[in-house]
Scaffold this active site. Structure first.
Site, PDB file in Angstrom:
ATOM      1  N   GLU A 133       0.856  -1.182   0.000  1.00  0.00           N
ATOM      2  CA  GLU A 133       0.000   0.000   0.000  1.00  0.00           C
ATOM      3  C   GLU A 133       0.899   1.242   0.000  1.00  0.00           C
ATOM      4  O   GLU A 133       1.752   1.391   0.869  1.00  0.00           O
ATOM      5  CB  GLU A 133      -0.896   0.013   1.235  1.00  0.00           C
ATOM      6  CG  GLU A 133      -1.821  -1.188   1.353  1.00  0.00           C
ATOM      7  CD  GLU A 133      -2.654  -1.136   2.621  1.00  0.00           C
ATOM      8  OE1 GLU A 133      -2.673  -0.076   3.298  1.00  0.00           O
ATOM      9  OE2 GLU A 133      -3.279  -2.150   2.953  1.00  0.00           O
ATOM     10  N   GLU A 135       1.302   4.906   0.736  1.00  0.00           N
ATOM     11  CA  GLU A 135       0.840   6.135   1.382  1.00  0.00           C
ATOM     12  C   GLU A 135       1.892   7.211   1.142  1.00  0.00           C
ATOM     13  O   GLU A 135       3.097   6.940   1.210  1.00  0.00           O
ATOM     14  CB  GLU A 135       0.640   5.910   2.876  1.00  0.00           C
ATOM     15  CG  GLU A 135      -0.481   4.921   3.188  1.00  0.00           C
ATOM     16  CD  GLU A 135      -0.643   4.629   4.661  1.00  0.00           C
ATOM     17  OE1 GLU A 135      -1.703   4.115   5.047  1.00  0.00           O
ATOM     18  OE2 GLU A 135       0.299   4.917   5.439  1.00  0.00           O
ATOM     19  N   GLU A 220      -3.379   7.708  -0.516  1.00  0.00           N
ATOM     20  CA  GLU A 220      -2.964   6.325  -0.706  1.00  0.00           C
ATOM     21  C   GLU A 220      -3.362   5.840  -2.089  1.00  0.00           C
ATOM     22  O   GLU A 220      -4.457   6.140  -2.575  1.00  0.00           O
ATOM     23  CB  GLU A 220      -3.594   5.401   0.341  1.00  0.00           C
ATOM     24  CG  GLU A 220      -3.223   3.930   0.149  1.00  0.00           C
ATOM     25  CD  GLU A 220      -3.857   3.012   1.187  1.00  0.00           C
ATOM     26  OE1 GLU A 220      -4.341   1.933   0.800  1.00  0.00           O
ATOM     27  OE2 GLU A 220      -3.872   3.381   2.382  1.00  0.00           O
ATOM     28  N   ARG A 340      -5.298  -2.874  13.820  1.00  0.00           N
ATOM     29  CA  ARG A 340      -4.226  -2.059  13.256  1.00  0.00           C
ATOM     30  C   ARG A 340      -3.141  -1.705  14.260  1.00  0.00           C
ATOM     31  O   ARG A 340      -2.143  -1.090  13.898  1.00  0.00           O
ATOM     32  CB  ARG A 340      -4.816  -0.777  12.651  1.00  0.00           C
ATOM     33  CG  ARG A 340      -5.562  -1.039  11.353  1.00  0.00           C
ATOM     34  CD  ARG A 340      -6.296   0.189  10.846  1.00  0.00           C
ATOM     35  NE  ARG A 340      -6.735   0.012   9.479  1.00  0.00           N
ATOM     36  CZ  ARG A 340      -7.795  -0.685   9.107  1.00  0.00           C
ATOM     37  NH1 ARG A 340      -8.541  -1.280  10.034  1.00  0.00           N
ATOM     38  NH2 ARG A 340      -8.131  -0.799   7.833  1.00  0.00           N
ATOM     39  N   GLU A 359      -1.153  -8.865   6.514  1.00  0.00           N
ATOM     40  CA  GLU A 359      -0.300  -7.739   6.132  1.00  0.00           C
ATOM     41  C   GLU A 359       0.696  -7.433   7.241  1.00  0.00           C
ATOM     42  O   GLU A 359       0.377  -7.517   8.433  1.00  0.00           O
ATOM     43  CB  GLU A 359      -1.126  -6.487   5.813  1.00  0.00           C
ATOM     44  CG  GLU A 359      -1.889  -5.915   6.991  1.00  0.00           C
ATOM     45  CD  GLU A 359      -2.485  -4.546   6.721  1.00  0.00           C
ATOM     46  OE1 GLU A 359      -1.950  -3.816   5.876  1.00  0.00           O
ATOM     47  OE2 GLU A 359      -3.488  -4.214   7.388  1.00  0.00           O
ATOM     48  N   ARG A 361       2.595  -4.447   8.846  1.00  0.00           N
ATOM     49  CA  ARG A 361       2.212  -3.046   8.858  1.00  0.00           C
ATOM     50  C   ARG A 361       3.354  -2.067   9.175  1.00  0.00           C
ATOM     51  O   ARG A 361       3.178  -0.863   9.050  1.00  0.00           O
ATOM     52  CB  ARG A 361       1.080  -2.828   9.873  1.00  0.00           C
ATOM     53  CG  ARG A 361      -0.212  -3.492   9.456  1.00  0.00           C
ATOM     54  CD  ARG A 361      -1.339  -3.243  10.467  1.00  0.00           C
ATOM     55  NE  ARG A 361      -1.600  -1.835  10.710  1.00  0.00           N
ATOM     56  CZ  ARG A 361      -2.289  -1.039   9.914  1.00  0.00           C
ATOM     57  NH1 ARG A 361      -2.791  -1.528   8.770  1.00  0.00           N
ATOM     58  NH2 ARG A 361      -2.495   0.223  10.223  1.00  0.00           N
TER      59      ARG A 361
END
Length: 474
Positions: A133, A135, A220, A340, A359, A361
């Site tokens: 991802e 960002e 993102e 998260r 994932e 992180r």
């Protein structure tokens, strides 16, 4: 897509290409390039390559530093940011060793290919799919200065909370309230859409794009799952495209993890799954969060080596200004579903067997993606080979908000490194797993640590403006 040298020659002719650009990668994961006139390009160059000095790219090679870059025809694309028609290619670096050149083991692209081959040799899987991802922040203005008598940085995004009075158009977004904000407040929509269109043209399908949490210009772009080595190339190209499209719109894009004090930072969460003969390795209807025993062992390997991994996946001093509680960044070594605050999150929405994954992180886009993805794979494979059970090791699952635990409970948890120096200490003590199968050369690891320690030492010697605020009148 080109497959052979003849295909590349055809692309040059059909598109009236004037220049051929070779993009190479240094030890920090930055593009460097060499360009030749298209009329000088030949099939021989695809075989014999273009010479360069590897020492200037940061590689401390044991052999002589003269290397050759061999273009990969499958990476050929027309560079949309060059006014003069230009064909761009990346590829691999080779050691000059006539009659047969050898791959430069330290070169990032060779390492990620070696990691994939090692995975196949173990028999655990034959394909790793990842989804990073991206960002990033878009700023309208940015300036900095580091002199003996002037240490400062100033940046601006027109919609940032500090522009409530100056902006005067009602487009300012409240602090930390930008997530998925719609038009007319989403003023960079066209810019990001063009980024996505160019990313897809480059061969990397896009899942979506959107505004992120930070109100000072954070966004993102998320591609779809892709083969690890291809997505390593893709990470380089996606960052290249985002930065160049931003410049076209009069903005600058940064993947710096924490450019704005008090706002959410930018990570590069990496989703991952393994396949063998096209079938999912990580799926099990009876496992925790529908993940298989192999998936849990893979998680165990990541969590066991997470300190060392941080030196590779978060290789800047600024990286650790992002990894703090309260901004959705992970700080706890653990795993959980839809959480998260843990360093490994299992997305609950990935319900079908072929999409079940997790994932990591903590990574951010200051990393060299080839090193980072290869290291992640090597840590996970070590977990599978040695049956490292994350639950038995006390790493979860943590199905609670770890930020809200009491101080007493938090002390029981293992935390991520809080400084780059600590991560480098961890890597120095724990890197043998990277060397399995000859994937990471020891001299590269030691040189990487040495280079990063020198970087830390230099930055730690520079006074910070906040120190004047705290200590000037003591």
């Amino acid at each position: 897509m080109a497959k052979t040298a003849q295909d590349v020659m055809k692309m040059i002719k059909e598109n009236d290409i004037k220049m051929v650009d070779f993009k190479m990668v240094d030890i920090n994961g930055q593009f460097r390039h060499v360009t030749i006139p298209a009329q000088s390009f030949s099939e021989d160059i695809m075989k014999e390559g273009v010479g360069f000095d590897a020492s200037n790219y940061g590689y401390a090679v044991v052999e002589k530093s003269d290397m050759v870059f061999i273009p990969d025809p499958e990476t050929a694309m027309i560079d949309p940011f060059c006014e003069i028609p230009t064909l761009s290619m990346t590829g691999n670096a080779m050691i000059i060793d006539y009659p047969n050149n050898r791959p430069l083991a330290q070169y990032p692209r060779n390492i990620v290919l070696a990691a994939e081959q090692y995975m196949k040799d173990t028999g655990i899987a034959d394909t790793m799919l990842i989804l990073p991802e991206f960002e990033f922040f878009l700023f309208d203005d940015v300036a900095w200065n580091v002199e003996h008598n002037h240490i400062a940085v100033e940046l601006d995004a027109s919609q940032a909370p500090w522009n409530t009075y100056n902006e005067g158009k009602g487009n300012v977004i409240q602090h930390q309230k930008a997530y998925h904000i719609a038009k007319p407040l989403d003023t960079s929509y066209e810019c990001r859409s063009e980024m996505c269109m160019e990313i897809e043209k480059a061969g990397y399908p896009v899942k979506y794009h959107h505004p992120e949490v930070a109100a000072s210009g954070q966004f993102e772009i998320e591609p779809k799952l892709g083969q690890m080595s291809k997505m390593a190339d893709g990470t380089m190209m996606i960052k290249y495209i985002i930065k160049n499209v931003a410049a076209k719109y009069g903005k600058t894009a940064t993947f710096m993890p924490k450019p704005v004090y008090g706002e959410a930072g930018s990570g590069m969460h990496v989703h991952m799954l393994l396949l063998k003969n096209g079938e999912p390795v990580f799926s099990d209807d009876n496992g925790y969060s529908h993940l298989s025993e192999t998936a849990h062992y893979f998680i165990g390997g990541l969590l066991k080596h997470i300190g060392a991994l941080c030196a590779i996946t978060n290789p800047s001093t600024n990286s650790f200004k992002r990894l703090v509680p309260g901004f959705e960044a992970p700080v706890t070594v653990g795993y959980a579903t839809s959480n998260r605050s843990a360093v490994i999150r299992i997305p609950a929405y990935a319900k079908t067997p072929k999409m079940r994954r997790f994932e990591l992180r903590n990574p951010d886009a200051t990393c060299n993606p080839y090193f980072a993805y290869a290291a992640i794979l090597m840590a996970g494979l070590d977990g599978v080979k040695n049956k490292i059970d994350p639950h038995k090791n006390g790493w979860g699952p943590y199905d609670v908000n770890l930020y809200t635990l009491s101080d007493k409970e938090k002390k029981k948890l293992k935390q991520l490194p809080t400084r780059l120096e600590d991560a480098l200490d961890a890597l120095e003590k724990d890197y043998k797993f990277l060397m399995e199968g000859g994937v990471f050369p020891e001299e590269l690891i030691k040189n990487f640590i040495k280079t990063k320690r020198a970087e830390c030492l230099k930055l730690n010697q520079i006074p910070h403006p906040a120190e004047f605020d705290r200590y000037y009148n003591c």
